[in-house]
Design an enzyme around this catalytic site. Sequence first.
Site, mmCIF file in Angstrom:
data_model
loop_
_atom_site.group_PDB
_atom_site.id
_atom_site.type_symbol
_atom_site.label_atom_id
_atom_site.label_comp_id
_atom_site.label_asym_id
_atom_site.label_seq_id
_atom_site.Cartn_x
_atom_site.Cartn_y
_atom_site.Cartn_z
ATOM 1 N N HIS A 36 0.750 -1.202 -0.072
ATOM 2 C CA HIS A 36 0.304 -0.052 0.348
ATOM 3 C C HIS A 36 0.797 1.254 0.033
ATOM 4 C CE1 HIS A 36 0.926 0.943 3.570
ATOM 5 N NE2 HIS A 36 0.900 -0.734 4.013
ATOM 6 N N GLU A 61 -2.184 -6.812 7.416
ATOM 7 C CA GLU A 61 -0.469 -6.826 8.624
ATOM 8 C C GLU A 61 -0.743 -7.586 9.676
ATOM 9 O OE1 GLU A 61 2.709 -7.217 8.752
ATOM 10 O OE2 GLU A 61 2.635 -4.956 8.373
#
Length: 208
Positions: free
Chosen positions: A8, A81
């Site tokens: 990202h 994550e």
Amino acid sequence: MRLFIVRHGETVENVARIVTGQQGGRLSPAGREQARAIALRLRGEPIGPIYSSDLLRAFETADILRDAIGSEILIETRLREQHFGEFEGRPLTALLRHMKKTGEDFLSLNPPGGEQSETFRGRIHDFFRELKERRPGDSVLVVTHHGVIAVLLASLMKKTPECASRDLLLHGVVLLAEIDAGDTVSLRYSMPGNGQRRWDTLWEQTKK
């Protein structure tokens, strides 16, 4: 299979050095620009679906890429994550102090109240194995996070996660893994500023 892997874009929390983990995170102006630059590099590539973490910072990045390359986004929670437990939302320095005290690094971290490292790696391996089975001849794009990419690279190169170069985990880098029917892997990468079509070799598996 051709597997494009993207982290990202930079977030507001990255700039402030705040531990985000499984909190959403918001792309900074620089992060949006990084996503647009990646979109330019990928435009024209025959990419099928985009597999994205469901966390906001990854989805915002995937959404920018979708607008440029015209692929659908498939949300995949296994691409999140690691959850950093009691350190989420706190300054990164607090987590680093804890890691220094325990002797852990980011690939062996078992944060109090968070996700254990073995569980974290296991869900990523499960996703990757399933992806190879379902889409053996396809080109797909994965939008995910720092820790996930380190684990994926280690799996592709059959090495420990610590072998992943930090430069390859930066925002704006595009990784390309080409995996043939015999599970032979070649890895290439495109760094920010390398030009829209420049791919450098990272690693090639020697065929037996």
